[in-house]
Design a protein around this motif. Structure first.
Motif, short mmCIF file in Angstrom:
data_model
loop_
_atom_site.label_atom_id
_atom_site.label_comp_id
_atom_site.label_asym_id
_atom_site.label_seq_id
_atom_site.Cartn_x
_atom_site.Cartn_y
_atom_site.Cartn_z
N LEU A 37 0.84 -1.21 0.00
CA LEU A 37 0.00 0.00 0.00
C LEU A 37 0.87 1.26 0.00
O LEU A 37 0.66 2.18 -0.82
CB LEU A 37 -0.92 -0.01 1.23
N ILE A 38 1.84 1.29 0.90
CA ILE A 38 2.67 2.51 1.01
C ILE A 38 3.50 2.72 -0.25
O ILE A 38 3.62 3.85 -0.74
CB ILE A 38 3.54 2.45 2.29
N ASP A 39 4.04 1.64 -0.77
CA ASP A 39 4.84 1.78 -2.00
C ASP A 39 3.97 2.30 -3.16
O ASP A 39 4.42 3.12 -3.97
CB ASP A 39 5.50 0.45 -2.37
N SER A 42 3.44 5.89 -2.69
CA SER A 42 4.66 6.64 -2.99
C SER A 42 4.77 6.97 -4.48
O SER A 42 5.51 7.88 -4.86
CB SER A 42 5.90 5.84 -2.59
N ASN A 43 4.05 6.23 -5.30
CA ASN A 43 4.11 6.46 -6.76
C ASN A 43 3.02 7.38 -7.27
O ASN A 43 2.80 7.49 -8.47
CB ASN A 43 4.04 5.12 -7.50
N THR A 71 10.79 -0.30 7.92
CA THR A 71 12.11 -0.73 7.43
C THR A 71 12.01 -1.50 6.11
O THR A 71 13.02 -1.79 5.48
CB THR A 71 12.85 -1.58 8.49
N SER A 72 10.78 -1.82 5.68
CA SER A 72 10.65 -2.62 4.45
C SER A 72 10.17 -1.81 3.23
O SER A 72 10.27 -2.30 2.10
CB SER A 72 9.66 -3.76 4.67
N ILE A 73 9.64 -0.62 3.46
CA ILE A 73 9.10 0.13 2.31
C ILE A 73 10.23 0.59 1.38
O ILE A 73 11.38 0.75 1.82
CB ILE A 73 8.28 1.37 2.77
N ALA A 74 9.89 0.78 0.12
CA ALA A 74 10.86 1.31 -0.85
C ALA A 74 10.79 2.83 -0.77
O ALA A 74 9.90 3.44 -1.35
CB ALA A 74 10.51 0.82 -2.25
N ARG A 75 11.68 3.40 0.01
CA ARG A 75 11.61 4.85 0.23
C ARG A 75 11.96 5.61 -1.03
O ARG A 75 12.91 5.26 -1.72
CB ARG A 75 12.57 5.25 1.35
#
Ligand SMILES: CC(C)(COP(=O)([O-])OP(=O)([O-])OC[C@H]1O[C@@H](n2cnc3c(N)ncnc32)[C@H](O)[C@@H]1OP(=O)([O-])[O-])[C@@H](O)C(=O)NCCC(=O)NCCSC(=O)C[C@@](C)(O)CC(=O)[O-]
Length: 302
Positions: A37-39, A42-43, A71-75
């Motif tokens: 969801l967060i990744d 982010s787009n 710690t796992s999201i693609a920042r």
């Protein structure tokens, strides 16, 4: 050309879906689901995403995996991934998980403060002081939330003066912005306008944000009032996810898609791609097996 009313030409949206949105969901999401969801968010062009909450897992089990999520999201560069930190334990964990920004959260109502964070307003401020100081020492910006600014599920009416007092205190302690939470969505344009008139008589508009829940369908109207008062920072939740575990009956946040639809059509710049956001809202609604709470999302997908 911007909308004929005197509104900001550019606004910033804080996407709170992964935190406020998911903290009350019956269907627990895995770390991977949250990361997906967060990744995806982010787009979309969002620049501020609230990614988790470092609170007691006994109080809010849905947020228990926030460290693994952060710690796992693609920042992505230029995006601030934030987290709630009610105390020093929360801050330590948030810093270890490399939150770009943290938020303390208090209330303008004593009863809500007790129910939500188990202490009085005064005690909460005492707790926040070391959190804010330590975050600043680590060069991590601190945002502040104030719940129940337009009404409390336990006390009913909340005085605007109480909101002003807590806002001033939190700003003076070093929070860069106070997000005014209409926790149970009882605010109306008239009440919102009265509150903002008082706050803005003593505080600059760029220190305030609005965090509206849509329980009574008033959130967008209240945002418009905020815009007309010069507020340029708004919280919203993709697909209108959300609700507060300590505010029974509170429905989701204002849907990010609905907010963006209105702003776009007022020629107000957010930098966010509505079509991409709508797809994210659709996917998370399917994942959670709930109706998509974004009206603009549903209409544009149809
Ligand atoms: C604030 C506390 C922790 C005080 O909780 P407490 O019970 O008073 O604190 P405590 O220090 O006595 O600790 C009790 C237990 O929690 C643990 N603990 C203590 N702190 C932490 C921590 N940071 N992370 C993980 N664990 C923690 C601590 O270790 C201990 O564990 P035990 O010994 O029992 O095993 C608790 O009341 C709490 O977690 N509340 C959560 C409230 C919450 O998350 N509410 C939802 C977010 S606010 C919101 O949604 C509104 C907002 C922001 O969106 C705006 C709006 O719409 O209004």
């Amino acid at each position: 050309m911007s909308f004929h009313l005197d509104t900001p030409s550019k606004v910033s949206i804080v996407e709170v879906g992964p935190r406020d949105g998911l903290q009350n969901e019956k269907t627990p999401l895995t770390v991977q689901d949250k990361v997906t969801l967060i990744d995806a968010l982010s787009n979309t062009g969002l620049r501020r995403i609230e990614a988790g909450s470092f609170v007691s897992p006994k109080w809010v089990p849905q947020m228990a995996n926030s460290d693994a999520v952060l710690t796992s999201i693609a920042r992505q560069q230029g995006i601030s991934y934030s987290a709630l930190t009610p105390n020093m334990r929360g801050l330590t964990d948030a810093l270890a998980a490399k939150a770009d920004e943290v938020a303390v959260f208090g209330a303008a109502s004593e009863s809500f403060s007790q129910k939500n964070i188990n202490c009085s307003i005064e005690q909460s401020i005492e707790r926040f002081i070391p959190v804010i100081d330590a975050a600043k020492a680590a060069s991590v910006p601190v945002r502040a939330y104030i719940s129940c600014v337009l009404g409390c599920p336990y006390e009913g009416e909340v005085s605007p003066q109480a909101v002003l007092d807590v806002s001033k205190t939190l700003l003076s302690l070093g929070c860069y912005e106070v997000s005014l939470g209409d926790t149970i969505g009882v605010g109306t344009p008239k009440k919102t306008s009265a509150l903002l008139s008082l706050l803005l008589s003593q505080l600059p508009a760029n220190k305030l944000a609005l965090h509206m829940h849509d329980t009574y369908g008033q959130a967008l109207a209240n945002v418009l009032i905020g815009l007309q008062h010069g507020i340029a920072s708004f919280d919203a939740s993709v697909a209108g996810l959300g609700g507060c575990p300590y505010a029974k009956g509170a429905s989701g946040n204002l849907a990010s898609e609905d907010l963006l639809y209105m702003l776009e059509n007022m020629d107000i710049d957010t930098g966010i791609d509505l079509q991409k956001l709508i797809k994210v809202g659709h996917h998370i609604s399917v994942k959670l097996d709930r109706q998509n709470g974004a009206k603009a999302g549903r209409a544009l997908l149809a």
